[in-house]
Write a protein that holds these residues in place. Structure first.
Motif, short mmCIF file in Angstrom:
data_model
loop_
_atom_site.label_atom_id
_atom_site.label_comp_id
_atom_site.label_asym_id
_atom_site.label_seq_id
_atom_site.Cartn_x
_atom_site.Cartn_y
_atom_site.Cartn_z
N ILE A 136 24.07 69.73 53.34
CA ILE A 136 24.02 68.30 53.02
C ILE A 136 25.27 67.92 52.25
N VAL A 137 25.39 66.65 51.92
CA VAL A 137 26.47 66.18 51.07
C VAL A 137 25.86 65.45 49.88
N SER A 138 26.46 65.60 48.72
CA SER A 138 26.07 64.81 47.54
C SER A 138 27.22 63.86 47.21
N CYS A 139 26.89 62.59 47.13
CA CYS A 139 27.90 61.55 46.90
C CYS A 139 27.34 60.54 45.91
N ASP A 140 28.17 60.14 44.93
CA ASP A 140 27.68 59.21 43.91
C ASP A 140 28.18 57.78 44.11
N ALA A 141 28.77 57.50 45.27
CA ALA A 141 29.19 56.13 45.57
C ALA A 141 28.15 55.51 46.51
N ILE A 142 27.11 54.94 45.93
CA ILE A 142 25.94 54.50 46.70
C ILE A 142 26.32 53.53 47.82
N TYR A 143 27.21 52.62 47.55
CA TYR A 143 27.51 51.57 48.52
C TYR A 143 28.76 51.85 49.36
N ARG A 144 29.20 53.12 49.40
CA ARG A 144 30.34 53.49 50.23
C ARG A 144 29.97 54.56 51.26
N GLN A 145 28.70 54.57 51.65
CA GLN A 145 28.25 55.47 52.72
C GLN A 145 28.51 54.77 54.05
N THR A 146 29.75 54.82 54.49
CA THR A 146 30.14 54.09 55.69
C THR A 146 29.87 54.92 56.95
N LEU A 147 29.87 54.25 58.09
CA LEU A 147 29.68 54.95 59.36
C LEU A 147 30.78 55.98 59.60
N ARG A 148 32.00 55.62 59.26
CA ARG A 148 33.11 56.56 59.44
C ARG A 148 32.93 57.78 58.54
N LYS A 149 32.49 57.53 57.30
CA LYS A 149 32.28 58.66 56.38
C LYS A 149 31.16 59.55 56.88
N GLU A 150 30.07 58.97 57.41
CA GLU A 150 28.99 59.78 57.95
C GLU A 150 29.46 60.64 59.11
N GLU A 151 30.33 60.10 59.95
CA GLU A 151 30.87 60.87 61.07
C GLU A 151 31.68 62.05 60.55
N GLN A 152 32.43 61.83 59.49
CA GLN A 152 33.20 62.91 58.86
C GLN A 152 32.26 63.96 58.29
N TRP A 153 31.18 63.52 57.63
CA TRP A 153 30.22 64.47 57.06
C TRP A 153 29.55 65.30 58.16
N ARG A 154 29.22 64.65 59.28
CA ARG A 154 28.61 65.39 60.39
C ARG A 154 29.56 66.45 60.92
N ARG A 155 30.85 66.13 60.98
CA ARG A 155 31.84 67.11 61.45
C ARG A 155 31.92 68.30 60.50
N GLN A 156 31.59 68.08 59.24
CA GLN A 156 31.57 69.17 58.26
C GLN A 156 30.22 69.89 58.23
N GLY A 157 29.31 69.52 59.13
CA GLY A 157 28.03 70.20 59.27
C GLY A 157 26.88 69.59 58.51
N CYS A 158 27.10 68.49 57.79
CA CYS A 158 26.06 67.92 56.94
C CYS A 158 25.09 67.06 57.75
N VAL A 159 23.82 67.05 57.30
CA VAL A 159 22.78 66.30 58.01
C VAL A 159 22.23 65.14 57.19
N GLY A 160 22.55 65.07 55.91
CA GLY A 160 22.02 64.01 55.06
C GLY A 160 22.74 63.95 53.73
N VAL A 161 22.42 62.91 52.95
CA VAL A 161 23.14 62.68 51.69
C VAL A 161 22.17 62.40 50.55
N ASP A 162 22.47 63.00 49.39
CA ASP A 162 21.79 62.64 48.14
C ASP A 162 22.85 62.49 47.06
N MET A 163 22.44 62.41 45.80
CA MET A 163 23.40 62.18 44.72
C MET A 163 23.53 63.33 43.73
N GLU A 164 22.63 64.34 43.81
CA GLU A 164 22.59 65.33 42.73
C GLU A 164 22.74 66.79 43.16
#
Length: 262
Positions: free
Chosen positions: A169-197
């Motif tokens: 997964i990915v942990s990200c603390d920028a709640i309102y910057r979870q963009t579609l482009r960023k999600e595509e980047q996270w998927r390429r890194q193997g991540c399936v979801g996002v939390d903050m902690e």
């Protein structure tokens, strides 16, 4: 630019131990806690646990720096629990304070937003590792990309919860910057979801030589297609309560196993 420098051997201005001893707190000091702690990152979890299980309040104000809260102990097992806070800084504050009070194993229980088609609301995930896109971890390590759970604890949790999936997964603390482009980047890194902690719990757990791992429930999912990207909260109170019971049952078995092997 790294925020943590290996050559910086100067003392921290404030530590968890100094904070506990300071006049910042006006309640009796907690002397020692059970070795296992559950950190709930679910807003309604604590009231539900208190209604459902026999518990004792250990302190009305757990002596962390950010937003002290009550901490409790289960009557039928050697484990304590409290609200872990919101976001990586408060999670780190809580973990550092628990470590000073004798806790050795920390299980983080929370929610995750999924952006992978294989996941559905209500699925349980025990992350294999977490991409650290929160800021806190990078003040502990000079070069950190992924944070990892304590492998023995991670294996135990997977055995106790065979229905759970285990993916990065990915942990990200920028709640309102979870963009579609960023999600595509996270998927390429193997991540399936996002939390903050989670990445902070794992990275600082390793830093403090603690056993840490996370159990997460998918609270919301959206398509990665642009025209279907609307976010909507789907998890219900009943799902939250069932998930909380599942996690507590898992920790109860873990606690019993540790007692047997002592």
């Amino acid at each position: 630019m790294p925020w943590c420098k290996k050559e910086d051997t100067t003392n921290a201005i404030i530590t968890a131990k100094r904070n506990m001893q300071s006049s910042h707190h006006d309640v009796k000091m907690i002397q020692k806690l059970p070795e296992i702690a559950i950190l709930f990152f679910i807003g309604k979890a604590i009231p539900y646990v208190l209604r459902t299980y026999e518990c004792d309040e250990l302190s009305a104000k757990f002596p962390r720096f950010l937003n002290p809260c009550p901490i409790y102990r289960f009557k039928n097992m050697e484990a304590c629990f409290l609200d872990g806070g919101r976001g990586a800084p408060q999670a780190a504050d809580t973990l550092e304070t628990l470590a000073e009070l004798g806790v050795k194993t920390i299980i983080s229980v929370g929610m995750i937003g999924a952006f992978h088609p294989a996941f559905h609301v209500g699925d349980i995930l025990i992350p294999s590792h977490a991409l650290a896109e929160e800021g806190t971890s990078h003040h502990y390590y000079e070069d950190l990309i992924f944070a990892y759970p304590a492998h023995p604890l991670w294996e135990e949790l997977k055995n106790l919860l065979p229905q759970a999936k285990s993916e990065p997964i990915v942990s990200c603390d920028a709640i309102y910057r979870q963009t579609l482009r960023k999600e595509e980047q996270w998927r390429r890194q193997g991540c399936v979801g996002v939390d903050m902690e989670t990445s902070a719990i794992m990275s600082i757990g390793n830093y403090r030589h603690l056993q840490t791992a996370a159990i997460l429930m998918v609270s919301d999912v959206h398509s990665h297609e642009t025209e279907h990207c609307a976010w909507e909260w789907k998890v219900t109170d009943a799902m939250r309560e069932a998930f909380t019971r599942t996690c507590i049952s898992c920790v109860q078995r873990l606690s019993s196993d540790k007692e047997i092997t002592k």
